[in-house]
Design an enzyme around this catalytic site. Sequence first.
Site, mmCIF file in Angstrom:
data_model
loop_
_atom_site.group_PDB
_atom_site.id
_atom_site.type_symbol
_atom_site.label_atom_id
_atom_site.label_comp_id
_atom_site.label_asym_id
_atom_site.label_seq_id
_atom_site.Cartn_x
_atom_site.Cartn_y
_atom_site.Cartn_z
ATOM 1 N N ARG A 226 0.844 -1.184 0.000
ATOM 2 C CA ARG A 226 0.000 0.000 0.000
ATOM 3 C C ARG A 226 0.886 1.242 0.000
ATOM 4 O O ARG A 226 1.927 1.254 0.670
ATOM 5 C CB ARG A 226 -0.909 0.022 1.252
ATOM 6 C CG ARG A 226 -2.120 -0.894 1.134
ATOM 7 C CD ARG A 226 -3.113 -0.353 0.113
ATOM 8 N NE ARG A 226 -4.295 -1.168 -0.062
ATOM 9 C CZ ARG A 226 -4.583 -1.843 -1.180
ATOM 10 N NH1 ARG A 226 -3.751 -1.855 -2.194
ATOM 11 N NH2 ARG A 226 -5.722 -2.504 -1.267
ATOM 12 N N HIS A 274 0.666 -0.351 -10.408
ATOM 13 C CA HIS A 274 -0.264 -1.175 -9.624
ATOM 14 C C HIS A 274 -0.638 -2.458 -10.384
ATOM 15 O O HIS A 274 -1.823 -2.722 -10.649
ATOM 16 C CB HIS A 274 -1.538 -0.384 -9.251
ATOM 17 C CG HIS A 274 -2.216 -0.943 -8.027
ATOM 18 N ND1 HIS A 274 -2.844 -0.172 -7.085
ATOM 19 C CD2 HIS A 274 -2.332 -2.232 -7.576
ATOM 20 C CE1 HIS A 274 -3.337 -0.933 -6.121
ATOM 21 N NE2 HIS A 274 -3.023 -2.185 -6.397
#
Lengths: 311, 311
Positions: A226, A274
């Site tokens: 994250r 991502h």
Amino acid sequence: MPDLLFSCSDDEHAAFAPPILEACRERGLDIRAARVALNPAAVDYIVFTPDGPVSDFAPFTGLKAALSLWAGVERIVGNPSLTAPLCRMVDPGLTAGMVEYVTGHVLRYHLGLDAVLAAQDGEWRPGLAPPLADHRTIGILGLGALGAAAGGALAALGFRVVGWSRRPKQVEGLECLSGEAGLIEVLMRAGILVTLLPATPETENLLDVTRLAVLQRGARIINPGRGSLIDEAALLAALDSGQVAHATLDVFRTEPLPPGHPFWAHPNVTVTPHIAAATRPGSAAQVIAENIRRGEAGEPFLHRVDRGAGY
Amino acid sequence: MPDLLFSCSDDEHAAFAPPILEACRERGLDIRAARVALNPAAVDYIVFTPDGPVSDFAPFTGLKAALSLWAGVERIVGNPSLTAPLCRMVDPGLTAGMVEYVTGHVLRYHLGLDAVLAAQDGEWRPGLAPPLADHRTIGILGLGALGAAAGGALAALGFRVVGWSRRPKQVEGLECLSGEAGLIEVLMRAGILVTLLPATPETENLLDVTRLAVLQRGARIINPGRGSLIDEAALLAALDSGQVAHATLDVFRTEPLPPGHPFWAHPNVTVTPHIAAATRPGSAAQVIAENIRRGEAGEPFLHRVDRGAGY
């Protein structure tokens, strides 16, 4: 006949709805599915992502569970209108993808592949030969499904792996530490550090100025977890000083990462968009259908979120 | 007291002699070691590489075994003056290094790392996400110690692995084919091909114009085996036409690879300077000492070369 509401993006609905309904049929579940709830009180399950329209769960008074298509639930876990059980996605396809990403980038650092790719100028440099993996310690912050699987794959390749979780945890084949003292020890020992913690208030800026200073000089960081785990300004300063030799980052506080962000231009940062682990519709559908079956049978849900811990 | 002769380069002698003598002592073997044989007929064992002075073994009339420090024995196996048993090096450190190299470069191709490293211009490209490893078939030519270990590591990461050896062989966890028909099948199925065969007359130019044409268009090749396995002109033509998308080559017919060789400048070739797997003195010394112990005890040698097969 359970009522199912999909609250996600159009793309997600197109990818996930057919395999989920098929997986329900395979389990003998006769499902009524919709994208708009005409009668919210009748909805039994919501399959959702934060990209869908539902943010107020209060009207869903009969909700048996909210089933996330995403592994990360930080954008939903604090929602006070959701009182029904919340389940995360723990998708075997997602885990496999994460293991491949982490193993690939650890080996890239271990083998010095960036230097190898840059050394195509005709000069023979046998000094590029790396040490063996058993001379390299990999630290894994986070020992959930993803961290445990990535650590196991690296240990199988011969790396020394030391894992860390806030609360004590044991993962077979890995040395596991916990608590603040354990975190400092992992940071001191890891030549390559992989961050696979969930986004919670406790992990916000976990890697800050102080903790980055504890790393060995020249350590490398891989963050497919994250964006909030790392203090960006502190990381940039550590990269500039050489305290951190290189960072490979897949997740960011703002995504897409803005074109002007200093990570893009930094010579010692690799940005990946991502892509470390995407939920795969086929295997994710099995997890959703299994949880609906469990809900209908009164059995405990898989991957239910501990609202206090935040994951 | 067995007499041992070292015939290798100065650097090799400096690296290997101390751990070999130590490993012999640990086995209770009292060794008399030299770099020059004053009385060749009294030498019991020669520890050698092709970089050493001995090329005529005829004077060593009492030789019990020639123990190679290298895995590849193509420069010695055809020497008619060597009639004593010849043993190859099968070093667990060498195997580990090879597994790391092969796994790293397979994951580099699988994850598209070269494109990822080139995509640092501020544009967010989620399309860079790769398929999962179980959608990728890796072909391994050669199922000796190195090929079997590399194939096993790739299978453990989820890749589909199909191995090939000239003579039928079974490796646990891998689909294994053999013979000419099996070779064609592996070439047709492999998206990434790894060549780990020994250099023998039968494997000379194994990948020639005809066989390269059998590959899927856009296949990738990793050769950490031997330079002689590939017809260089045919490979360059296949790279130019796009039949082979990329090649990573660690071994060459002439080493160091000359600065003007077209492999260096080709945009779709990565040259690595014979670093895939180096013999590690510590673990190699155990293999040499164990073979001396076996020779003295009249037990069969480890890793004895089949002179007919050439490896």
